[in-house]
Design a protein around this motif. Structure first.
Motif, mmCIF file in Angstrom:
data_model
loop_
_atom_site.group_PDB
_atom_site.id
_atom_site.type_symbol
_atom_site.label_atom_id
_atom_site.label_comp_id
_atom_site.label_asym_id
_atom_site.label_seq_id
_atom_site.Cartn_x
_atom_site.Cartn_y
_atom_site.Cartn_z
ATOM 1 N N MET A 6 12.488 -8.049 14.092
ATOM 2 C CA MET A 6 11.141 -8.364 13.606
ATOM 3 C C MET A 6 11.227 -9.647 12.790
ATOM 4 O O MET A 6 11.908 -9.683 11.770
ATOM 5 N N LEU A 7 10.553 -10.688 13.274
ATOM 6 C CA LEU A 7 10.620 -11.992 12.622
ATOM 7 C C LEU A 7 9.264 -12.361 12.036
ATOM 8 O O LEU A 7 8.254 -12.350 12.744
ATOM 9 N N ILE A 8 9.261 -12.667 10.758
ATOM 10 C CA ILE A 8 8.043 -13.071 10.058
ATOM 11 C C ILE A 8 8.111 -14.575 9.831
ATOM 12 O O ILE A 8 9.100 -15.087 9.292
ATOM 13 N N SER A 9 7.063 -15.263 10.243
ATOM 14 C CA SER A 9 7.000 -16.698 9.961
ATOM 15 C C SER A 9 6.505 -16.876 8.525
ATOM 16 O O SER A 9 5.656 -16.129 8.056
ATOM 17 N N PRO A 10 7.056 -17.850 7.813
ATOM 18 C CA PRO A 10 6.700 -18.008 6.405
ATOM 19 C C PRO A 10 5.274 -18.499 6.194
ATOM 20 O O PRO A 10 4.623 -19.006 7.108
ATOM 21 N N ALA A 11 4.821 -18.340 4.966
ATOM 22 C CA ALA A 11 3.488 -18.800 4.576
ATOM 23 C C ALA A 11 3.437 -20.323 4.579
ATOM 24 O O ALA A 11 4.467 -21.000 4.556
ATOM 25 N N LEU A 12 2.236 -20.845 4.583
ATOM 26 C CA LEU A 12 2.030 -22.294 4.568
ATOM 27 C C LEU A 12 2.497 -22.911 3.258
ATOM 28 O O LEU A 12 2.480 -22.271 2.212
ATOM 29 N N ALA A 169 1.916 -18.605 14.232
ATOM 30 C CA ALA A 169 1.075 -18.792 13.054
ATOM 31 C C ALA A 169 1.802 -18.320 11.796
ATOM 32 O O ALA A 169 2.676 -17.445 11.858
ATOM 33 N N PRO A 170 1.445 -18.869 10.639
ATOM 34 C CA PRO A 170 2.047 -18.420 9.383
ATOM 35 C C PRO A 170 1.766 -16.933 9.125
ATOM 36 O O PRO A 170 0.710 -16.419 9.487
ATOM 37 N N LEU A 171 2.733 -16.289 8.523
ATOM 38 C CA LEU A 171 2.635 -14.877 8.134
ATOM 39 C C LEU A 171 2.240 -13.972 9.301
ATOM 40 O O LEU A 171 1.395 -13.100 9.162
ATOM 41 N N THR A 172 2.875 -14.207 10.442
ATOM 42 C CA THR A 172 2.717 -13.290 11.569
ATOM 43 C C THR A 172 4.069 -12.686 11.888
ATOM 44 O O THR A 172 5.120 -13.255 11.583
ATOM 45 N N LEU A 173 4.019 -11.530 12.510
ATOM 46 C CA LEU A 173 5.216 -10.777 12.864
ATOM 47 C C LEU A 173 5.415 -10.853 14.370
ATOM 48 O O LEU A 173 4.511 -10.529 15.138
ATOM 49 N N THR A 174 6.583 -11.303 14.775
ATOM 50 C CA THR A 174 6.956 -11.333 16.181
ATOM 51 C C THR A 174 8.093 -10.334 16.359
ATOM 52 O O THR A 174 9.082 -10.395 15.629
#
Length: 197
Positions: A6-12, A169-174
């Protein structure tokens, strides 16, 4: 053994808003606030990690994750372009930017090529299978969007050019689940409802 990644992209942060190459800067107040608001939606995991950038560190902290940096999932090495605006580099070096965007083996900036980034992401993904010790493993990481995209390209055996067609997108979970050579993808789940307005 099945692994769940589970990978979370960081916030802006300001660097991302300004379209800077690998602009490693801390979260601004708005990014930190959004990450804190999303903390309750972070899934449980057996192992937590984050990329070494300030943006990943700040996001992980705001989400309530207490983990150290994992060098294998560091952001894309942009060499001498690091911290510079895409528009400025494109104006000064249009042929170099064109090569970077069209040739996966090109690294006119002196850092990693797209092929090298994807290969590094794929090697990291392969190490997770042995790390589980025979049982299912749930890994949660806060990593830069380029790393999320590279992991997807490698896991699904996509051509490297597909990297440019993936938006994170920022703060999304892949999420990926499976094992080496057989991964399933679940992409782009927001960690919290979109703000009203």
């Amino acid at each position: 053994m099945t692994v769940q990644v589970m990978l979370i992209s960081p916030a802006l942060n300001a660097a991302l808003r300004e379209a800077r190459f690998d602009g490693d800067a801390p979260l601004d107040a708005a990014g930190a606030r959004r990450a804190r608001a999303a903390a309750a939606a972070v899934p449980a995991a057996d192992r937590q990690l984050r990329g070494p950038s300030e943006r990943c560190a700040g996001t992980a902290d705001a989400l309530g994750l207490r983990t150290g940096p994992e060098p294998a999932v560091r952001g894309w090495d942009m060499g001498r372009w690091s911290g510079r605006r895409l528009a400025a580099v494109g104006g000064e070096e249009p042929e170099a930017v064109s090569a970077w965007l069209t040739d996966p083996s090109a690294a006119p900036h002196g850092g990693e090529s797209l092929l090298e980034l994807c290969s590094r992401a794929g090697r990291w993904l392969e190490t997770l299978e042995s790390a589980g010790g025979g049982a299912g493993l749930r890994v949660l990481g806060v990593v830069e969007p380029a790393v999320v995209r590279a992991v997807i390209v490698e896991a699904l055996a996509l051509p490297p050019e597909a990297f440019w067609r993936l938006d994170v997108a920022p703060l999304t979970l892949t999420g990926l689940s499976g094992r080496s050579g057989r991964w399933n993808l679940r992409c782009g789940q927001p960690l919290s409802p979109a703000p009203a307005g």
